[in-house]
Design an enzyme around this catalytic site. Structure first.
Site, short mmCIF file in Angstrom:
data_model
loop_
_atom_site.label_atom_id
_atom_site.label_comp_id
_atom_site.label_asym_id
_atom_site.label_seq_id
_atom_site.Cartn_x
_atom_site.Cartn_y
_atom_site.Cartn_z
CB SER A 243 1.51 -0.40 -4.75
OG SER A 243 0.97 -1.45 -3.95
CE LYS A 244 4.37 5.79 -1.14
NZ LYS A 244 3.97 7.05 -0.48
NE ARG A 245 -2.16 -2.90 -2.79
CZ ARG A 245 -2.43 -4.11 -3.24
NH1 ARG A 245 -2.35 -5.14 -2.41
NH2 ARG A 245 -2.79 -4.32 -4.49
CG HIS A 246 2.56 -5.13 -3.51
ND1 HIS A 246 2.06 -4.45 -4.59
CD2 HIS A 246 1.62 -6.03 -3.17
CE1 HIS A 246 0.87 -4.93 -4.90
NE2 HIS A 246 0.58 -5.88 -4.05
#
Length: 464
Positions: A243-246
Site C-alpha cells: 500500500s502507499k504506506r509501504h
C-alpha cells in the site's frame, strides 16, 4: 519466433511500483531475446481514464529508461478495429446479441446466490440448434456476448506458475461489447495482442482469471496464442498487500524522494527474480542474465531499507556532474536562484558518501548557497570568546592563503599552533559559522569548495 512483449497499463491512476516491475520484466525479456517491447495504453474505461494518468505513465517509463520499441498505442484510437472484429464474430456465430436487461440479470444473480450457486449468465439468448430464442424487446440495445465453449478445459503452461487449467463450464458467455457499442477489456486485449503479434504476455497474477477467457477468444478468432507468465504480487514488509504506506506510490514520487532510477530498477529486478547471490548489477547485466525460469512463484516482499541501501550505493558511484545537476534541480525547486558558484558537482563530491538520497544531498548543499542562521543554542555552545579569537586568527591567515585544501589545512594548523587549541575547538565553531551545523566532511575541503569570498564574508558577519 520473434519475441514481442508488451506493457499495457490502464491510465486510471499513476504508474506504481508493481506496474513498473511488470514493465521492467517485459522490457528485459524482449531485450534479452533481441525482440521488441511495446507500450499500450488501455484507456477504454473512459470514465476513469485521465490525461494526467497517461502522462504519469509516460513520465514514469521515461524516467526509468524503459523505452518502448513501438507505441504508445491507445485503445481509444482503435475502436473501428474492435467493432470490425465483433461484426466478424457475429457473422461467424462465435458471438451473439443478448437483450437481457440489467434488472433481469440482477434478479437471476439473486436467485443463484439464494441457491448458493455461482452467479453467472444463464445463456438464455445463446443460439443453439433447435432452440427458439425470445423475441427481442423493442427499444432495447443488446450487448454482444462471446459464445464460450461449454465443455472441456482451457489450459496453459504458465511461464511462472506452471500448468494452469480452468473448466469451460465455469466460464459463462461474457460480454465483449456493451449496449452502447463500446468493447470490453478482455476483448480489446485479445484483439490488440493478436494485431500486435505479442508472443509473450508477462503481467501480474491478478490477470490469471482473465487468461482462460482471452485464450478462448483467441482460439475463436483463429489467432496464435502467446505464452503467458503471471508475476506474483508484491507484499509490504509486514506481509500484507503493498500500500502507499509501504511504498506503493507513483514511480515519479521516487524521483521526488531522491532516488536514482538505476537504484529503483536494480531493486525492482530483485523483487521476485534472482541471479545467484548478485545484489548489485547494471541493466546491461540484467538483460544478459534475465529469464523467466528464475522468477519465484511466491509473493515478493518490499523492503525500503534495502532500496535505500542500493540508492546510497548508486549515489556513491555516480558521476559528480550528474549529481550536481540533481542538486541544482532540487535547489531551484526550493527557491534558490543562483547555483552557479560553488559548482554543485564539487559539493556532490564532498557529500555523496554520506547520504542515502538526492534530497539529503541537496539539503547538504543548501548552506553553500544560502548563509545559515545558527540557533542561539549552537552559538552559545560553540562561539565562545576563545573560539572567536581563534576564528579571527584564522580569518587573517585565510585572507592571503590559496583556496585549495592543502593551503587551507596549513592555515588551520598555524591557527592551532598560535592559539594552543585542538582541531575540534576551531573546526566545530567554523562549521557553525559557515554551515550552521557541527558536522561536515573535512573542513579544509568544505572551505576550498565554498571559496574565499563567501568564507570571509560569513566570518566577518560573526566577527564584526
Amino acid at each position: 519466433m520473434t519475441v514481442r512483449t508488451r506493457f499495457a497499463p490502464s491510465p486510471t491512476g499513476y504508474l506504481h511500483i508493481g506496474g513498473a516491475r511488470t514493465a521492467l520484466f517485459a522490457w528485459a525479456y524482449a531485450r534479452h531475446h533481441g525482440g521488441q517491447f511495446i507500450l499500450r495504453i488501455e484507456d477504454t474505461d473512459i470514465e476513469r481514464s485521465t490525461p494526467q494518468a497517461v502522462q504519469a505513465i509516460l513520465d514514469g517509463m521515461r524516467w526509468l529508461g524503459l523505452t518502448p520499441d513501438e507505441g504508445p498505442f491507445f485503445q481509444t484510437q482503435r475502436m473501428m478495429r474492435y467493432k470490425e472484429v465483433i461484426q466478424q464474430m457475429l457473422a461467424a456465430g462465435t458471438a451473439y446479441h443478448c437483450y437481457m436487461s440489467k434488472e433481469e440479470l440482477d434478479a437471476l444473480r439473486a436467485e443463484q446466490e439464494a441457491r448458493k450457486e455461482k452467479p453467472r449468465y444463464d445463456g438464455r439468448w445463446r443460439p443453439e440448434p433447435g432452440k427458439t430464442l425470445p423475441t427481442p424487446p423493442s427499444g432495447v440495445q443488446p450487448v454482444v456476448r462471446f459464445r464460450n465453449p461449454t465443455d472441456g478445459v482451457v489450459a496453459w503452461d504458465d511461464l511462472v506458475k506452471g500448468h494452469i487449467e480452468f473448466s469451460n463450464a465455469e466460464l459463462d458467455d461474457f460480454i465483449i461489447a456493451r449496449a452502447d457499442g463500446t468493447p470490453t477489456y478482455n476483448f480489446c486485449v485479445v484483439v490488440d495482442d493478436w494485431d500486435m503479434r505479442i508472443s509473450h504476455v508477462i503481467r501480474g497474477d491478478d490477470h490469471v482469471n482473465n487468461t482462460p477467457r482471452q485464450i478462448n477468444l483467441l482460439k475463436a478468432l483463429g489467432a496464435p496464442l502467446p505464452r503467458y507468465g503471471h508475476l506474483s504480487m508484491i507484499l509490504g514488509p509486514d506481509g500484507t498487500k503493498l500500500s502507499k504506506r509501504h511504498g506503493a506510490v507513483s514511480v515519479m514520487q521516487y524521483d521526488e524522494d531522491g532516488y536514482l532510477p538505476e537504484a529503483v530498477l536494480n531493486y525492482l529486478a530483485r523483487l521476485g527474480w534472482s541471479h545467484g547471490d548478485d545484489e548489485i548489477f547494471s541493466m546491461e547485466q540484467f538483460i544478459q542474465w534475465f529469464d523467466l525460469d528464475h522468477i519465484t512463484s511466491s509473493a515478493a516482499q518490499f523492503n525500503t531499507e534495502k532500496l535505500n541501501w542500493l540508492n546510497a550505493h548508486y549515489i556513491k558511484h555516480c558521476d559528480d556532474e550528474r549529481l550536481g545537476e540533481e542538486i541544482r534541480r532540487r535547489l531551484v525547486r526550493e527557491g534558490v536562484v543562483d547555483t552557479a558558484f560553488p559548482e554543485p558537482a564539487a559539493i556532490a563530491a564532498l557529500y555523496k558518501d554520506r547520504v542515502q538520497n538526492l534530497n539529503e544531498l541537496a539539503d547538504a548543499a543548501h548552506p553553500f548557497y544560502v548563509a545559515p542562521h545558527p540557533s542561539e543554542e549552537l552559538r552559545t555552545q560553540h562561539l565562545t570568546d576563545g573560539a572567536l579569537a581563534a576564528l579571527r586568527d584564522l580569518r587573517c591567515r585565510l585572507a592571503s592563503a590559496e583556496f585549495v585544501p592543502e593551503a587551507v589545512a596549513k592555515a588551520l594548523k598555524e591557527t592551532l599552533a598560535a592559539t594552543g587549541l585542538k582541531m575540534p575547538q576551531v573546526a566545530i565553531p567554523l562549521r557553525v559559522v559557515l554551515l550552521g551545523q557541527t558536522q561536515s566532511p573535512s573542513i579544509d575541503r568544505v572551505l576550498a569548495v565554498m571559496g574565499r569570498e563567501e568564507v570571509l564574508k560569513r566570518l566577518d558577519a560573526v566577527l564584526g
